[in-house]
Design an enzyme around this catalytic site. Structure first.
Site, mmCIF file in Angstrom:
data_model
loop_
_atom_site.group_PDB
_atom_site.id
_atom_site.type_symbol
_atom_site.label_atom_id
_atom_site.label_comp_id
_atom_site.label_asym_id
_atom_site.label_seq_id
_atom_site.Cartn_x
_atom_site.Cartn_y
_atom_site.Cartn_z
ATOM 1 N N THR A 247 0.821 -1.211 0.000
ATOM 2 C CA THR A 247 0.000 0.000 0.000
ATOM 3 C C THR A 247 0.858 1.266 0.000
ATOM 4 O O THR A 247 1.984 1.254 0.522
ATOM 5 C CB THR A 247 -0.904 0.003 1.253
ATOM 6 O OG1 THR A 247 -1.451 1.302 1.450
ATOM 7 C CG2 THR A 247 -0.143 -0.352 2.526
ATOM 8 N N ASP A 248 0.300 2.350 -0.530
ATOM 9 C CA ASP A 248 1.011 3.635 -0.484
ATOM 10 C C ASP A 248 1.132 4.152 0.952
ATOM 11 O O ASP A 248 1.929 5.047 1.225
ATOM 12 C CB ASP A 248 0.315 4.674 -1.374
ATOM 13 C CG ASP A 248 -1.125 4.981 -0.979
ATOM 14 O OD1 ASP A 248 -1.650 4.349 -0.044
ATOM 15 O OD2 ASP A 248 -1.735 5.866 -1.623
ATOM 16 N N GLU A 249 0.330 3.573 1.883
ATOM 17 C CA GLU A 249 0.373 4.075 3.268
ATOM 18 C C GLU A 249 1.724 3.846 3.923
ATOM 19 O O GLU A 249 2.025 4.462 4.946
ATOM 20 C CB GLU A 249 -0.739 3.429 4.107
ATOM 21 C CG GLU A 249 -2.107 3.805 3.619
ATOM 22 C CD GLU A 249 -3.200 3.694 4.668
ATOM 23 O OE1 GLU A 249 -2.893 3.533 5.854
ATOM 24 O OE2 GLU A 249 -4.370 3.774 4.270
ATOM 25 N N TYR B 194 -1.386 -0.379 11.220
ATOM 26 C CA TYR B 194 -1.644 -1.092 9.954
ATOM 27 C C TYR B 194 -0.507 -0.861 8.967
ATOM 28 O O TYR B 194 0.093 -1.809 8.445
ATOM 29 C CB TYR B 194 -2.981 -0.621 9.344
ATOM 30 C CG TYR B 194 -3.088 -0.913 7.861
ATOM 31 C CD1 TYR B 194 -3.194 -2.224 7.398
ATOM 32 C CD2 TYR B 194 -3.037 0.118 6.911
ATOM 33 C CE1 TYR B 194 -3.270 -2.492 6.028
ATOM 34 C CE2 TYR B 194 -3.106 -0.146 5.557
ATOM 35 C CZ TYR B 194 -3.226 -1.458 5.119
ATOM 36 O OH TYR B 194 -3.276 -1.721 3.777
ATOM 37 N N LYS C 115 2.386 -3.377 7.303
ATOM 38 C CA LYS C 115 2.559 -3.591 5.857
ATOM 39 C C LYS C 115 3.998 -3.259 5.441
ATOM 40 O O LYS C 115 4.584 -3.950 4.609
ATOM 41 C CB LYS C 115 1.567 -2.728 5.056
ATOM 42 C CG LYS C 115 0.117 -3.109 5.186
ATOM 43 C CD LYS C 115 -0.228 -4.479 4.638
ATOM 44 C CE LYS C 115 -0.190 -4.557 3.133
ATOM 45 N NZ LYS C 115 -0.656 -5.889 2.643
#
Ligand code: NAD
Ligand code: DAU
Length: 351
Positions: free
Chosen positions: A138-140, A163, A167
């Protein structure tokens, strides 16, 4: 080609399975999913009896089960299985570390063990292409942007939530297995997805379904946080390209040039549904709330020719229409009845 899809009963995984069965006649799919609250076999209704599809209920942390599945001759993995909701990770980080980090490590270890004889891969071309392990990230992991700039694959990792930290840990493990052991791993980092079958705890389906029920629409903080929206079908096509043509050891950012503030998104949904803006409720902000995400997808465009096909306006209108047409699907999710679908199919209770 035998493809192991983990987390295939979730939002993106189920869209990906439908997509790959439709577009790749040479691919058989094994779906391994634990069926957490986010896993819903109704997302795959109609696919159950497809001759190139099978489902196993189980946990990616279960090494014995994962080894048994690999012994069926798995040629490639697309790892979607994860705890995926930021707000839940703020309440309790444990399942996030367990599934997102340890589960990914188990998959990588078993892949190493079972693919040993087939490594190193020969490189491009159908014969030498597999095995390959795609880690869906994810870009997060890049954290928050200010008003300017976009994330590239070289941006530093600065995750804000438990979260995104879990990741990021999984990404780094996957890339380390490539560097240390030569495991053919590719990491993808995608921006916010929307589309059919998204669990209505996430912004877009929550707002659509609340509006359809004339319930309040909770907007965190000032509503000016920006997300870079991508239709799930465009994500699936990007993953297919990465799976068949991506370079092992590489990271690919995937994003739809779809930056919008949350308020813009919520107002657009209300307009499409003909509901009043008085349904909007400003509520307390999410702790550690990232202000802005924006992806620079030029690497995947340059190397693999990928471009999003859906504009946000057209994709959002189609998504709103899907939720309008599929009311029984989301009503069963919201009431918890969706768990009975598994009982009907497999005779065991999820409740
Ligand atoms: P989701 O929450 O809808 O689905 C996750 C699926 O994984 C569920 O079916 C769940 O049952 C399954 N699962 C959870 N723990 C498991 C375990 N231990 N073993 C086996 N299965 C397990 O998630 P999603 O939105 O479809 O996201 C899929 C992946 O894509 C995630 O890895 C997420 O981090 C990533 N991602 C999501 C988005 C997005 O906008 N939704 C964007 C970028 C990346
Ligand atoms: O960027 C990719 C990520 O997108 C994925 O890695 C995650 O799995 C996925 O959940 C998503 O994370 P976000 O936190 O961006 O998505 P969410 O739908 O939870 O929230 C989107 C924005 O909307 C965010 O700024 C918070 C805000 N929000 C969310 C909810 C649920 C609200 O204002 N109100 C809400 O009720």
């Amino acid at each position: 080609m035998k493809l192991l899809v983990t987390g295939g009963a979730g939002f993106i995984g189920s869209n990906f399975i439908r997509y790959i069965l439709r577009t790749r006649p040479g691919v058989s799919v094994i779906n391994l999913d634990k069926l957490t609250y986010a896993g819903n076999l109704e997302n795959l209704a109609g696919v159950e009896n497809h001759p190139r599809y099978s489902f196993t209920r189980g946990d990616i942390c279960d090494r014995r089960l994962v080894s048994e599945i690999f012994s069926r001759g798995v040629d490639a993995v697309v790892n979607f299985a994860a705890e995926s909701h930021v707000d839940r990770s703020i309440m309790d980080a444990s399942p996030f570390v367990e599934t997102n980090v340890r589960g990914t490590q188990v998959l990588l270890d078993v892949a190493m063990e079972c693919w040993r004889e087939r490594l190193p891969v020969q490189g491009p071309g159908p014969a030498g292409r597999f095995p390959v392990f795609v880690q869906v990230s994810t870009d997060e992991v890049y954290g928050s942007l200010g008003p300017e700039g976009r994330f590239t694959e070289e941006s530093p990792l600065k995750p804000s939530s438990p979260y995104s930290a879990s990741k990021a840990a999984a990404d780094l493990l996957a890339l380390a297995y490539h560097r240390t052991h030569g495991l053919p791993v590719i990491v993808t980092r995608c921006s916010n997805n929307y589309g059919p079958y998204q669990f209505p705890e996430k912004l877009i389906p929550l707002m659509i379904t609340n509006a359809l029920e004339d319930q309040p629409l909770p907007v965190y903080g000032d509503g000016l946080n920006v997300r870079d929206w991508l239709h799930v079908e465009d994500h699936c096509r990007a993953l297919e390209l990465v799976l068949f043509r991506g370079r092992p050891g590489e990271v690919y950012n995937i994003g739809g040039h779809g930056e919008r503030t949350n308020l813009e998104v919520v107002r657009a949904i209300l307009k499409l549904l003909g509901r009043p803006e008085s349904l909007i409720r400003y509520v307390n902000d999410r702790p550690g709330h990232d202000r802005r995400y924006a992806i620079d997808p030029s690497k995947i465009t340059r190397e693999l020719g990928w471009r999003p096909r859906h504009t946000f306006e057209e994709g959002l209108a189609a998504t709103v229409e899907w939720y309008r047409q599929n009311r029984p699907w989301w009503e069963r999710v919201k009431s918890g009845e969706y768990k009975d679908y598994y009982t009907k199919m497999y005779g065991e209770s999820l409740r």
